[in-house]
Structures are given as structure tokens and as C-alpha cells.
Design an enzyme around this catalytic site. Sequence first.
Site, PDB file in Angstrom:
ATOM      1  N   LYS A  21      85.624 -36.588  -9.550  1.00 18.37           N
ATOM      2  CA  LYS A  21      85.847 -36.276 -10.968  1.00 18.37           C
ATOM      3  C   LYS A  21      85.641 -37.509 -11.846  1.00 18.37           C
ATOM      4  CE  LYS A  21      89.166 -32.585 -10.040  1.00 18.37           C
ATOM      5  NZ  LYS A  21      88.508 -31.326 -10.401  1.00 18.37           N
ATOM      6  N   HIS A  71      98.132 -28.240 -11.984  1.00 14.20           N
ATOM      7  CA  HIS A  71      97.088 -27.671 -11.129  1.00 14.20           C
ATOM      8  C   HIS A  71      97.767 -27.208  -9.835  1.00 14.20           C
ATOM      9  CE1 HIS A  71      93.612 -27.806  -8.364  1.00 14.20           C
ATOM     10  NE2 HIS A  71      92.838 -27.760  -9.433  1.00 14.20           N
ATOM     11  N   ASP A  97      99.583 -37.190 -11.547  1.00 21.64           N
ATOM     12  CA  ASP A  97      98.300 -36.651 -11.106  1.00 21.64           C
ATOM     13  C   ASP A  97      97.264 -37.038 -12.156  1.00 21.64           C
ATOM     14  OD1 ASP A  97      96.080 -35.160 -10.584  1.00 21.64           O
ATOM     15  OD2 ASP A  97      97.102 -33.226 -10.503  1.00 21.64           O
TER      16      ASP A  97
HETATM   17  N1  PLP Z   1      94.855 -32.076 -10.288  1.00 24.14           N
HETATM   18  C1  PLP Z   1      94.179 -31.693 -11.373  1.00 24.14           C
HETATM   19  C2  PLP Z   1      94.796 -31.853 -12.728  1.00 24.14           C
HETATM   20  C3  PLP Z   1      92.895 -31.164 -11.242  1.00 24.14           C
HETATM   21  O1  PLP Z   1      92.207 -30.794 -12.313  1.00 24.14           O
HETATM   22  C4  PLP Z   1      92.349 -31.037  -9.940  1.00 24.14           C
HETATM   23  C5  PLP Z   1      91.021 -30.424  -9.747  1.00 24.14           C
HETATM   24  O2  PLP Z   1      90.532 -29.687 -10.574  1.00 24.14           O
HETATM   25  C6  PLP Z   1      93.108 -31.465  -8.852  1.00 24.14           C
HETATM   26  C7  PLP Z   1      94.352 -31.980  -9.054  1.00 24.14           C
HETATM   27  C8  PLP Z   1      92.583 -31.363  -7.461  1.00 24.14           C
HETATM   28  O3  PLP Z   1      91.507 -32.217  -7.290  1.00 24.14           O
HETATM   29  P1  PLP Z   1      90.669 -32.215  -5.923  1.00 24.14           P
HETATM   30  O4  PLP Z   1      90.282 -30.788  -5.684  1.00 24.14           O
HETATM   31  O5  PLP Z   1      89.523 -33.111  -6.201  1.00 24.14           O
HETATM   32  O6  PLP Z   1      91.581 -32.729  -4.866  1.00 24.14           O
END
Ligand code: PLP
Length: 406
Positions: A226, A123, A200
Site C-alpha cells: 500500500k 478494517h 494500524d
Molecule cells: N488495515 C487497513 C486500514 C486496511 O485498509 C487494510 C487493507 O485494506 C489492512 C489493514 C490490511 O492490509 P493487508 O491486507 O495488506 O494486510
Amino acid sequence: MGFDIKKIRDDFPILLQQVYNKPLVYLDNGATTQKPRVVIDTIRELQEKQNSSIHRGIHYLSEQMTGRYEAARETVRAFLNAASTREIIFTSGATGSINAVAFSFGEKFVRPGDEVLISEMEHHSNIVPWQMLCERKAATLKVIPFNDRGELKLESLDELLNDKTRIVALTHASNSLGTINPVKEVIRKAHERNIPVLLDGAQMVQHGAVDVQELDCDFYVFSSHKIFGPTGSGVLYGKEALLEELPPYQGGGDMVDQVSFEQTTYNTLPFKFEAGTSNYIGAIGLSASLDYLQSIGFKAIGAYEKELSDYTLEKLGAIQGLKIYGDAAERISVFSFRLENIHTYDAGMILDKMGIAVRTGTHCTQPVMDHFGIDGTIRASLVFYNNKEEVDTLAEGIKRTIAMLS
Ligand code: PLP
């Protein structure tokens, strides 16, 4: 408690509504998940009866709230099976946690010419903070590639992990391919060279139990929103010995011991990394969600999601002109696909009018789209409150969309 899907759905008030006079079919859980009543009630109760700044007050409300905040930390510790609450830091979310490590670890350990290793399926939140670090420190970002099934090419690790590698940052599960990565294998190989690994877990924790001691990861991050908790809250787990070595990344209240104009000394773990008034209501809301999940049990959730996942793959796989991206052997219930000759955005808009919430676009994983030479996918991401009827509605909706647009 057994797995009673009807009762579980009743726990999530938002699912009971209609949009455009159609029952809501919420399949955008990869973006954010809905909240069970117990989380909503907890937040309301805290706002109505308990709100008070933590750690600083000696009055009743402050002491109560501090107690609940620290109890929430213990709930998260138990959830991750961390060795100590000193290893659990509350942050603003997965992104906040990754930025914290990239900055703090980077300040301490990354020098010009060093390398940071991530993967091709990260991400953007697990790419950009490391890129920024590499820019600051004249270091180099290296990337573990994946194959067309969406599985990491582990054979490349032997070359990519070298004496210059300072840290590996890898997603536990991919938000756009659904792949669950073989993280234990990566951690084992990195640790052979004394290289720490950050995982992550933003897309993993809502699907299965995570044991940070068993994984032996050095850092683990996730977002509350999430995993059925409130937005604006999240967790950074770090091994205590490593966190002790790292400098704070933000200065302010709560993270200090003594302050003078000449010198400031810092608080102990985990407070050293929690500058300013923390989102204590968010953290306690998250713990309410974790308690709720524990009451159902991840074994039951996992078994149900596996069945739902297999069913979804079967239904989507039977649709002519639908191509799924991501076919890893180990997966979460996240499905990315495209429809032949139909723009993802058009399909998403039509599905929306049928009451079906899916996500379209790059899902903050542009390099994944570049890998396949596409501009985006439609993503249906399911969790344990979804059911087979919703999958049927999705499949029928897709067929109608194809009939309308092709
Ligand atoms: N990492 C992954 C794999 C994600 O799917 C997401 C959000 O979609 C994030 C990090 C970032 O999460 P946040 O926006 O809640 O910090």
C-alpha cells in the site's frame, strides 16, 4: 526535488497504459498502490543477480543479501523514526503484523475478563485477530463508536478505558471513511492508565510522514504494497522494552539461539519475531520505495494531496444524487460515496468500462456499512500520482453513469 506530477507519473509504468481503449484512471489505491520503476528494477536486479538466503550463508551472495536486508531495516527505522532497528520486524503485511501482536501480546498479557478496545471503523484485519484472541482468552472486545461524520466519539473513551483494558488497537486512517484519527489524544488517554496502543497505519503511511516516537504509540503496523512496495511484505514496529517481554508467536529457523529436544532458546530482537526464511526481496523492495518517497518528500506529497483532495470533494460534492460517507475534518484522499437509486456494483462496472478503476463493496469494514445501514459504497482512493484530470474523468464518468442508470 520539486513536485513534478508529469515526471512522477512517468515513474509508474502501469499508469501509462490503456484499458478498454481508454487511458487507465487508477483510483483503487486504498486496495493496493502501483510500483515506481525503481522498485520494479530493484526486485528484478535482486532476483537476477543477488538472490540468496539471508543470515545463514557465509558465501558472497548471502552476505550481500543479508547486508541489503539489514540496510532495508535501517531505512524503515529512519522512515518511522524508531529508536532502534531492534524495534523493526519484517512481516507479511499489516494483517500479519496485527495477528502477531494479538497472539503474542494476548498470550502474555490477556486473561479472562480482560478487555480489548478497538474502534467501529476498523478494517476487518484489526477486528478479527482481536476477536479470536478474546475468544481464546474469554476476554471482551469493546468498541469506540464514531459519529455520522466518521469521527471517533472521543468522549466515550473515559468510560471505555478502564482497569480491565489491556490494549487499544486503532486505525490511524480509515480505509472506508478517509478519517485521520486523533491518535495522539487516544494514546495520551490510554497511557494515563498504562494501556499500550497499536496503530494500524495501513492507510496512513502512503499519505504522510509518521514519527512513532512523537506519536508515542507502542506498536505501529503497515503493508508494503500500500506504500508503492511489493506485496507480501510489511512492518511491525514495537517499543523495544515491550517486544522484549513478548514471546515469539511463530517457531522455526532464524528466530532461535540454541535448539535441543529438551529446550530451545530464542534469538535477540528483532529476529525473535522473524521465523523462517523471510521475504527479504520484499523488504528490500519496500526500502526502495521508501527511498523514492523520501526523494520527493512528504511535505510536497502532503501539499499536493491536500489540493487534490479539496478538488475531488468539490467535484464530487457538485454531483446531484451523490452522497459522500465520511466528512471528518482531518482526512486522507479516500472518498466513499453512493449514487441515489443505483447499486454500487452496477456503477463500478460502468465506470470500469470507462477505464476508471474504483472499488465497490464494504471495503472490509462491514461495521462501518452497518453504522450507516448501507450494503456498501463506491470508493475512490487517490495518491500523489493521481491528478486533477483523473478526478474530472471520474466526475464525468459518474454523471454519465447516473444518466444511464437512473
Ligand atoms: N488495515 C487497513 C486500514 C486496511 O485498509 C487494510 C487493507 O485494506 C489492512 C489493514 C490490511 O492490509 P493487508 O491486507 O495488506 O494486510
